[in-house]
Scaffold this motif. Structure first.
Motif, PDB file in Angstrom:
ATOM      1  N   MET A  30       7.063   5.175   2.014  1.00  0.00           N
ATOM      2  CA  MET A  30       6.631   4.223   3.029  1.00  0.00           C
ATOM      3  C   MET A  30       5.385   3.492   2.525  1.00  0.00           C
ATOM      4  SD  MET A  30       5.129   4.812   6.871  1.00  0.00           S
ATOM      5  CE  MET A  30       6.641   5.360   7.595  1.00  0.00           C
ATOM      6  N   ALA A  31       5.340   2.200   2.750  1.00  0.00           N
ATOM      7  CA  ALA A  31       4.199   1.393   2.334  1.00  0.00           C
ATOM      8  C   ALA A  31       3.008   1.679   3.246  1.00  0.00           C
ATOM      9  CB  ALA A  31       4.561  -0.080   2.396  1.00  0.00           C
ATOM     10  N   VAL A  32       1.837   1.635   2.667  1.00  0.00           N
ATOM     11  CA  VAL A  32       0.595   1.812   3.417  1.00  0.00           C
ATOM     12  C   VAL A  32      -0.397   0.757   2.953  1.00  0.00           C
ATOM     13  CG1 VAL A  32       0.902   4.289   3.731  1.00  0.00           C
ATOM     14  CG2 VAL A  32      -0.334   3.465   1.744  1.00  0.00           C
ATOM     15  N   GLY A  33      -1.489   0.680   3.648  1.00  0.00           N
ATOM     16  CA  GLY A  33      -2.543  -0.225   3.229  1.00  0.00           C
ATOM     17  C   GLY A  33      -3.323   0.364   2.069  1.00  0.00           C
ATOM     18  N   ALA A  34      -4.006  -0.490   1.336  1.00  0.00           N
ATOM     19  CA  ALA A  34      -4.779  -0.050   0.177  1.00  0.00           C
ATOM     20  C   ALA A  34      -5.927   0.876   0.575  1.00  0.00           C
ATOM     21  CB  ALA A  34      -5.316  -1.255  -0.593  1.00  0.00           C
ATOM     22  N   SER A  35      -6.298   0.884   1.848  1.00  0.00           N
ATOM     23  CA  SER A  35      -7.364   1.793   2.299  1.00  0.00           C
ATOM     24  C   SER A  35      -6.965   3.249   2.105  1.00  0.00           C
ATOM     25  CB  SER A  35      -7.708   1.535   3.765  1.00  0.00           C
ATOM     26  OG  SER A  35      -6.589   1.815   4.587  1.00  0.00           O
ATOM     27  N   GLU A  36      -5.667   3.506   1.973  1.00  0.00           N
ATOM     28  CA  GLU A  36      -5.165   4.866   1.767  1.00  0.00           C
ATOM     29  C   GLU A  36      -5.056   5.231   0.285  1.00  0.00           C
ATOM     30  OE1 GLU A  36      -4.563   6.849   4.424  1.00  0.00           O
ATOM     31  OE2 GLU A  36      -5.223   5.179   5.685  1.00  0.00           O
ATOM     32  N   TRP A  37      -5.327   4.284  -0.607  1.00  0.00           N
ATOM     33  CA  TRP A  37      -5.175   4.512  -2.036  1.00  0.00           C
ATOM     34  C   TRP A  37      -6.310   5.326  -2.629  1.00  0.00           C
ATOM     35  CZ3 TRP A  37      -3.761  -0.881  -4.433  1.00  0.00           C
ATOM     36  CH2 TRP A  37      -2.512  -1.271  -3.958  1.00  0.00           C
ATOM     37  N   SER A  38      -6.018   5.918  -3.764  1.00  0.00           N
ATOM     38  CA  SER A  38      -7.040   6.614  -4.543  1.00  0.00           C
ATOM     39  C   SER A  38      -7.899   5.576  -5.268  1.00  0.00           C
ATOM     40  CB  SER A  38      -6.367   7.521  -5.583  1.00  0.00           C
ATOM     41  OG  SER A  38      -5.663   6.711  -6.525  1.00  0.00           O
ATOM     42  N   THR A  39      -9.036   6.007  -5.777  1.00  0.00           N
ATOM     43  CA  THR A  39      -9.892   5.111  -6.560  1.00  0.00           C
ATOM     44  C   THR A  39      -9.150   4.542  -7.767  1.00  0.00           C
ATOM     45  OG1 THR A  39     -11.897   6.192  -5.796  1.00  0.00           O
ATOM     46  CG2 THR A  39     -12.061   4.939  -7.850  1.00  0.00           C
ATOM     47  N   PRO A  40      -8.393   5.346  -8.537  1.00  0.00           N
ATOM     48  CA  PRO A  40      -7.647   4.759  -9.655  1.00  0.00           C
ATOM     49  C   PRO A  40      -6.619   3.708  -9.210  1.00  0.00           C
ATOM     50  CG  PRO A  40      -7.811   7.130  -9.944  1.00  0.00           C
ATOM     51  CD  PRO A  40      -8.328   6.812  -8.563  1.00  0.00           C
ATOM     52  N   GLY A  41      -5.994   3.902  -8.070  1.00  0.00           N
ATOM     53  CA  GLY A  41      -5.037   2.922  -7.558  1.00  0.00           C
ATOM     54  C   GLY A  41      -5.709   1.603  -7.203  1.00  0.00           C
ATOM     55  N   ARG A  42      -6.866   1.691  -6.574  1.00  0.00           N
ATOM     56  CA  ARG A  42      -7.623   0.478  -6.235  1.00  0.00           C
ATOM     57  C   ARG A  42      -8.106  -0.228  -7.496  1.00  0.00           C
ATOM     58  NH1 ARG A  42     -11.207   1.681  -0.904  1.00  0.00           N
ATOM     59  NH2 ARG A  42      -9.612   2.811   0.226  1.00  0.00           N
ATOM     60  N   ARG A  43      -8.517   0.553  -8.464  1.00  0.00           N
ATOM     61  CA  ARG A  43      -8.974  -0.013  -9.737  1.00  0.00           C
ATOM     62  C   ARG A  43      -7.828  -0.742 -10.440  1.00  0.00           C
ATOM     63  NH1 ARG A  43     -11.595   4.343 -11.971  1.00  0.00           N
ATOM     64  NH2 ARG A  43     -13.427   3.687 -10.812  1.00  0.00           N
ATOM     65  N   ALA A  44      -6.624  -0.176 -10.387  1.00  0.00           N
ATOM     66  CA  ALA A  44      -5.462  -0.806 -11.006  1.00  0.00           C
ATOM     67  C   ALA A  44      -5.183  -2.173 -10.370  1.00  0.00           C
ATOM     68  CB  ALA A  44      -4.234   0.094 -10.889  1.00  0.00           C
ATOM     69  N   LEU A  45      -5.255  -2.264  -9.055  1.00  0.00           N
ATOM     70  CA  LEU A  45      -5.059  -3.547  -8.373  1.00  0.00           C
ATOM     71  C   LEU A  45      -6.165  -4.531  -8.765  1.00  0.00           C
ATOM     72  CD1 LEU A  45      -3.766  -5.439  -6.247  1.00  0.00           C
ATOM     73  CD2 LEU A  45      -5.231  -4.333  -4.563  1.00  0.00           C
ATOM     74  N   ALA A  46      -7.385  -4.084  -8.756  1.00  0.00           N
ATOM     75  CA  ALA A  46      -8.517  -4.961  -9.067  1.00  0.00           C
ATOM     76  C   ALA A  46      -8.447  -5.519 -10.486  1.00  0.00           C
ATOM     77  CB  ALA A  46      -9.829  -4.220  -8.856  1.00  0.00           C
ATOM     78  N   ASN A  47      -7.863  -4.762 -11.397  1.00  0.00           N
ATOM     79  CA  ASN A  47      -7.801  -5.178 -12.795  1.00  0.00           C
ATOM     80  C   ASN A  47      -6.437  -5.726 -13.205  1.00  0.00           C
ATOM     81  OD1 ASN A  47     -10.509  -4.493 -13.664  1.00  0.00           O
ATOM     82  ND2 ASN A  47      -9.910  -2.383 -13.260  1.00  0.00           N
ATOM     83  N   ASP A  48      -5.548  -5.948 -12.250  1.00  0.00           N
ATOM     84  CA  ASP A  48      -4.209  -6.453 -12.536  1.00  0.00           C
ATOM     85  C   ASP A  48      -4.284  -7.953 -12.827  1.00  0.00           C
ATOM     86  OD1 ASP A  48      -1.590  -7.323 -12.583  1.00  0.00           O
ATOM     87  OD2 ASP A  48      -1.002  -6.270 -10.758  1.00  0.00           O
ATOM     88  N   LEU A  49      -4.126  -8.321 -14.083  1.00  0.00           N
ATOM     89  CA  LEU A  49      -4.182  -9.725 -14.460  1.00  0.00           C
ATOM     90  C   LEU A  49      -2.831 -10.417 -14.313  1.00  0.00           C
ATOM     91  CD1 LEU A  49      -6.514  -9.504 -17.572  1.00  0.00           C
ATOM     92  CD2 LEU A  49      -7.104 -10.048 -15.199  1.00  0.00           C
ATOM     93  N   THR A  50      -1.759  -9.658 -14.186  1.00  0.00           N
ATOM     94  CA  THR A  50      -0.428 -10.237 -14.002  1.00  0.00           C
ATOM     95  C   THR A  50      -0.267 -10.782 -12.588  1.00  0.00           C
ATOM     96  OG1 THR A  50       0.478  -8.695 -15.609  1.00  0.00           O
ATOM     97  CG2 THR A  50       2.050  -9.775 -14.141  1.00  0.00           C
ATOM     98  N   HIS A  51      -0.783 -10.072 -11.615  1.00  0.00           N
ATOM     99  CA  HIS A  51      -0.688 -10.467 -10.203  1.00  0.00           C
ATOM    100  C   HIS A  51      -2.083 -10.748  -9.646  1.00  0.00           C
ATOM    101  CE1 HIS A  51       2.790  -7.836 -11.039  1.00  0.00           C
ATOM    102  NE2 HIS A  51       3.428  -8.851 -10.497  1.00  0.00           N
ATOM    103  N   SER A  52      -2.894 -11.370 -10.431  1.00  0.00           N
ATOM    104  CA  SER A  52      -4.293 -11.587 -10.081  1.00  0.00           C
ATOM    105  C   SER A  52      -4.458 -12.500  -8.875  1.00  0.00           C
ATOM    106  CB  SER A  52      -5.033 -12.192 -11.269  1.00  0.00           C
ATOM    107  OG  SER A  52      -6.377 -12.441 -10.927  1.00  0.00           O
ATOM    108  N   GLN A  53      -5.407 -12.186  -8.044  1.00  0.00           N
ATOM    109  CA  GLN A  53      -5.767 -13.018  -6.906  1.00  0.00           C
ATOM    110  C   GLN A  53      -7.171 -13.588  -7.081  1.00  0.00           C
ATOM    111  OE1 GLN A  53      -3.609 -13.734  -4.134  1.00  0.00           O
ATOM    112  NE2 GLN A  53      -2.410 -13.122  -5.893  1.00  0.00           N
ATOM    113  N   LEU A  54      -7.695 -13.468  -8.281  1.00  0.00           N
ATOM    114  CA  LEU A  54      -9.038 -13.985  -8.527  1.00  0.00           C
ATOM    115  C   LEU A  54      -8.974 -15.487  -8.749  1.00  0.00           C
ATOM    116  CD1 LEU A  54     -10.389 -11.217 -10.907  1.00  0.00           C
ATOM    117  CD2 LEU A  54     -10.862 -11.515  -8.472  1.00  0.00           C
ATOM    118  N   ILE A  55      -9.662 -16.215  -7.890  1.00  0.00           N
ATOM    119  CA  ILE A  55      -9.691 -17.666  -7.953  1.00  0.00           C
ATOM    120  C   ILE A  55     -11.162 -18.085  -7.898  1.00  0.00           C
ATOM    121  CG2 ILE A  55      -9.006 -19.804  -6.796  1.00  0.00           C
ATOM    122  CD1 ILE A  55      -6.680 -18.126  -5.564  1.00  0.00           C
ATOM    123  N   ALA A  56     -11.571 -18.924  -8.825  1.00  0.00           N
ATOM    124  CA  ALA A  56     -12.957 -19.381  -8.855  1.00  0.00           C
ATOM    125  C   ALA A  56     -13.232 -20.262  -7.638  1.00  0.00           C
ATOM    126  CB  ALA A  56     -13.226 -20.144 -10.143  1.00  0.00           C
TER     127      ALA A  56
END
Length: 87
Positions: free
Chosen positions: A1-27
């Motif tokens: 079942m899908a959950v919000g990222a608030s339920e993720w571990s620190t490594p899981g959050r880090r993986a999302l933050a550093n994902d350059l393939t699905h990046s949401q970082l916009i200047a």
């Protein structure tokens, strides 16, 4: 079942933050960044309506990739923003 990222571990959050393939970082300006903060589309939309299609598609892509949930207000806002897409 899908959950919000608030339920993720620190490594899981880090993986999302550093994902350059699905990046949401916009200047953006510091003011724009502060205005958005950590708000979802139910609580914040880009001021430029012409960007809503691109923004909502990117947001949905990350949600799908990481199997994240959306609350009703967020989902409704995303549907409204998708209505601005040409195709």
């Amino acid at each position: 079942m899908a959950v919000g990222a608030s339920e993720w571990s620190t490594p899981g959050r880090r993986a999302l933050a550093n994902d350059l393939t699905h990046s949401q970082l916009i200047a953006v300006s510091a003011g724009s960044n502060r205005a958005k903060g950590d708000k979802d589309p139910g609580n914040w939309k880009p001021s430029l309506q012409a960007y809503w299609c691109t923004y909502s598609r990117a947001w949905i892509s990350v949600k799908a990739t990481y199997q994240l949930t959306a609350n009703p207000a967020e989902a409704e806002a995303l549907f409204r923003m998708l209505d601005t897409c040409d195709s």
